[in-house]
Design a protein around this motif. Structure first.
Motif, short mmCIF file in Angstrom:
data_model
loop_
_atom_site.label_atom_id
_atom_site.label_comp_id
_atom_site.label_asym_id
_atom_site.label_seq_id
_atom_site.Cartn_x
_atom_site.Cartn_y
_atom_site.Cartn_z
N GLY A 1 5.06 7.13 2.11
CA GLY A 1 5.35 5.84 2.70
C GLY A 1 4.94 4.68 1.81
N ASP B 1 1.32 5.07 1.23
CA ASP B 1 0.90 5.88 2.37
C ASP B 1 1.27 7.33 2.10
OD1 ASP B 1 0.46 7.11 4.79
OD2 ASP B 1 1.72 5.76 5.98
N HIS C 1 3.64 -5.77 9.67
CA HIS C 1 3.43 -4.63 8.78
C HIS C 1 4.65 -3.72 8.86
CE1 HIS C 1 -1.27 -4.99 9.20
NE2 HIS C 1 -0.66 -6.15 9.02
N GLN C 2 5.22 -3.41 7.71
CA GLN C 2 6.41 -2.57 7.65
C GLN C 2 6.08 -1.23 6.99
OE1 GLN C 2 9.32 -4.69 5.38
NE2 GLN C 2 9.41 -6.44 6.77
N LEU C 3 6.78 -0.18 7.45
CA LEU C 3 6.65 1.14 6.84
C LEU C 3 8.03 1.63 6.42
CD1 LEU C 3 5.19 3.85 6.18
CD2 LEU C 3 5.62 4.52 8.56
N SER C 4 8.15 2.00 5.15
CA SER C 4 9.36 2.65 4.65
C SER C 4 8.98 4.02 4.10
CB SER C 4 10.02 1.81 3.54
OG SER C 4 10.42 0.54 4.04
N VAL D 1 5.52 -1.45 12.12
CA VAL D 1 4.47 -0.65 12.73
C VAL D 1 3.37 -1.53 13.33
CG1 VAL D 1 4.90 1.44 11.41
CG2 VAL D 1 3.41 -0.33 10.47
N LYS E 1 0.83 -1.20 0.00
CA LYS E 1 0.00 0.00 0.00
C LYS E 1 0.87 1.25 0.00
CE LYS E 1 -3.55 0.20 2.73
NZ LYS E 1 -4.38 0.16 3.98
N THR F 1 2.87 -5.84 4.03
CA THR F 1 2.42 -6.82 5.02
C THR F 1 3.01 -8.18 4.68
OG1 THR F 1 0.34 -5.64 5.40
CG2 THR F 1 0.44 -7.95 6.09
N GLN G 1 11.81 -0.15 6.49
CA GLN G 1 11.17 -1.31 7.09
C GLN G 1 10.97 -1.20 8.61
OE1 GLN G 1 14.11 -4.01 5.15
NE2 GLN G 1 12.31 -5.12 4.41
N ARG H 1 3.83 0.76 2.63
CA ARG H 1 3.51 -0.21 3.68
C ARG H 1 3.41 -1.60 3.07
NH1 ARG H 1 1.45 1.89 8.68
NH2 ARG H 1 1.52 4.18 8.67
#
Length: 237
Positions: free
Chosen positions: A116, A102, A133-136, A154, A100, A120, A151, A118
């Motif tokens: 961002g 962000d 769940h990762q956010l970069s 979150v 996804k 999963t 990564q 995201r």
């Protein structure tokens, strides 16, 4: 967009500059190529595109997903900025199940906003489940998209149980806020971590849950001139 559809960049293998592909589709079948597109509200007329290319594993190497990112400007056939990362996601007992874009308000300087990505990752196990769940975060630097946060976990869920009652589970949730302080010219990030643990035990003829909730913990992430430094345990698989 006016057509109600979003344009993506065709990423058959590595990104071929200027090659534009059909309208974005929902993520593909789990474990195979995936894609996501979203208009960037902070910059009207710009669209962010992300796609992964699944590389099957071999006896010597694990399966991976290569990552391609691009920013497109309405009315222009070529991306105005792009980024590629081989083996961005390594499938070590997990699969990539969602991707996804962000576009929250990640304002790192008065004139610079990040966006961002995201991702999963799940393992699909009933007895030993895992979901992460990762956010970069990425910023535009001329014709390049540059990762500044890699990564950050979150959300994480995992545990083990006996398929009947007894077992333990944990759940970790994190939120990211922009701090008023800064390091090397970029705003610090305030990460709030909330952790919950659940133990299932047999008591008589019933299965009882015993839940423990930890106090929220605040952690400041600082930019070192190249990236935001993650403490141990904060980086994803």
């Amino acid at each position: 967009m006016k057509s109600g559809l979003i344009r993506c960049v065709a990423l058959g293998g590595w990104l071929m500059a200027g090659q534009v592909f059909a309208d974005c589709t929902p993520p593909a079948v789990e474990g195979e190529d995936m894609s996501a597109c979203k208009d960037w509200p902070a910059y009207p007329g710009l669209t962010i595109s992300a796609a992964t290319r699944f590389q099957r594993g071999t006896v010597e190497a694990l399966a991976t997903h290569d990552l391609d990112l691009s920013v497109l400007k309405e009315g222009q056939p070529n991306p105005i900025a792009a980024y590629q990362q081989p083996a961005a996601f390594v499938m070590d007992g997990v699969r990539l199940s969602e991707l996804k874009i962000d576009t929250a308000r990640y304002k790192l300087t008065p004139d610079l906003r990040a966006f961002g990505l995201r991702a999963t990752l799940t393992n699909g196990s009933r007895l030993n489940p895992l979901e992460e769940h990762q956010l970069s975060l990425y910023v535009r630097d001329g014709e390049t998209l540059r990762p500044v946060l890699r990564q950050l976990v979150v959300y994480e869920y995992g545990g083990e149980w006996d398929d009947n009652c007894a077992g333990e589970r944990f759940e970790i949730s994190r939120t990211v806020d922009i701090a008023k302080t800064s390091s090397h010219g970029y705003a610090d990030l305030i990460v709030k971590t909330q952790e919950t643990g659940t133990t299932n035990v047999v008591e008589g003829d019933t299965c009882e849950d015993k839940i423990s909730v930890s106090k929220p913990v605040l952690t400041t992430l600082r930019y070192d001139g190249k990236t935001y430094v993650l403490p141990p345990g904060f980086k994803g698989l």
